[in-house]
Motif scaffolding. Structure first.
Motif, PDB file in Angstrom:
ATOM      1  N   ASP A   6       0.376  10.190  39.301  1.00  0.00           N
ATOM      2  CA  ASP A   6       0.693   8.967  38.439  1.00  0.00           C
ATOM      3  C   ASP A   6       1.736   9.521  37.298  1.00  0.00           C
ATOM      4  OD1 ASP A   6      -1.026   7.395  39.755  1.00  0.00           O
ATOM      5  OD2 ASP A   6      -2.774   7.650  38.603  1.00  0.00           O
ATOM      6  N   SER A  72      -3.470   3.129  42.135  1.00  0.00           N
ATOM      7  CA  SER A  72      -4.167   3.662  42.791  1.00  0.00           C
ATOM      8  C   SER A  72      -5.500   3.707  42.020  1.00  0.00           C
ATOM      9  CB  SER A  72      -3.869   5.168  42.995  1.00  0.00           C
ATOM     10  OG  SER A  72      -3.606   5.890  41.983  1.00  0.00           O
ATOM     11  N   ARG A  73      -5.725   3.387  40.842  1.00  0.00           N
ATOM     12  CA  ARG A  73      -7.007   3.431  39.941  1.00  0.00           C
ATOM     13  C   ARG A  73      -7.498   1.972  39.483  1.00  0.00           C
ATOM     14  NH1 ARG A  73      -6.491   7.246  42.327  1.00  0.00           N
ATOM     15  NH2 ARG A  73      -6.250   9.273  41.932  1.00  0.00           N
ATOM     16  N   ARG A 124      -2.213  -1.541  36.984  1.00  0.00           N
ATOM     17  CA  ARG A 124      -3.353  -1.643  37.507  1.00  0.00           C
ATOM     18  C   ARG A 124      -3.944  -2.906  36.642  1.00  0.00           C
ATOM     19  NH1 ARG A 124      -6.931   3.751  35.239  1.00  0.00           N
ATOM     20  NH2 ARG A 124      -7.093   2.875  33.201  1.00  0.00           N
TER      21      ARG A 124
END
Length: 140
Positions: A6, A72-73, A124
């Motif tokens: 990240d 991804s989170r 996100r």
């Protein structure tokens, strides 16, 4: 930056996620939001090396702890690299499109390959309220 998790861990040994936890001391995220315009009076030549700070930029700030971001989170898959310090400029600033052209040109000149960072990335979903820190500094 790619290929780092990240965009955070560019050097080994930056953090200790065990004891004592030091992520909030060693990792910070600065955030500014822009409206991109075709007007050279809004040109800034150095977006590569951090947020713009002058009499208009980086003045009305809020700070809080959070975590690393990226698609991804989410509210189910948390970052193991938390807390980190966020410093967010509340104002949406106008900036010229050529400022981003200049930043991409600088990215292409770096020793590390940043080609995967030369396009827009997603973000996100906003973190659920019950998972959000309550320690904002500069909250109105």
């Amino acid at each position: 930056q790619t290929p780092f998790y990240d965009g955070v861990f560019c050097n080994d040994g930056v953090v200790n996620i065990l004891t004592p936890l030091n992520t909030y001391k060693n990792i910070g995220v600065q955030s500014q939001t822009y409206t991109i315009v075709n007007d050279e009076s809004y040109f800034h030549d150095n977006l590569m090396y951090g947020m713009i700070v002058d009499e208009n930029f980086g003045v009305d700030m809020t700070m809080y702890t959070g975590s690393t971001t990226g698609t991804s989170r989410d509210n189910d898959v948390c970052s193991r690299f938390a807390p980190i310090t966020w410093q967010v400029d509340r104002k949406c600033h106008m900036i010229s499109a050529s400022s981003f052209d200049k930043m991409c040109e600088m990215m292409k000149m770096q020793k590390d390959d940043m080609s995967d960072d030369l396009h827009a990335h997603g973000s996100r979903m906003t973190v659920a309220d019950h998972l959000t820190a309550d320690n904002q500094v500069g909250n109105r």
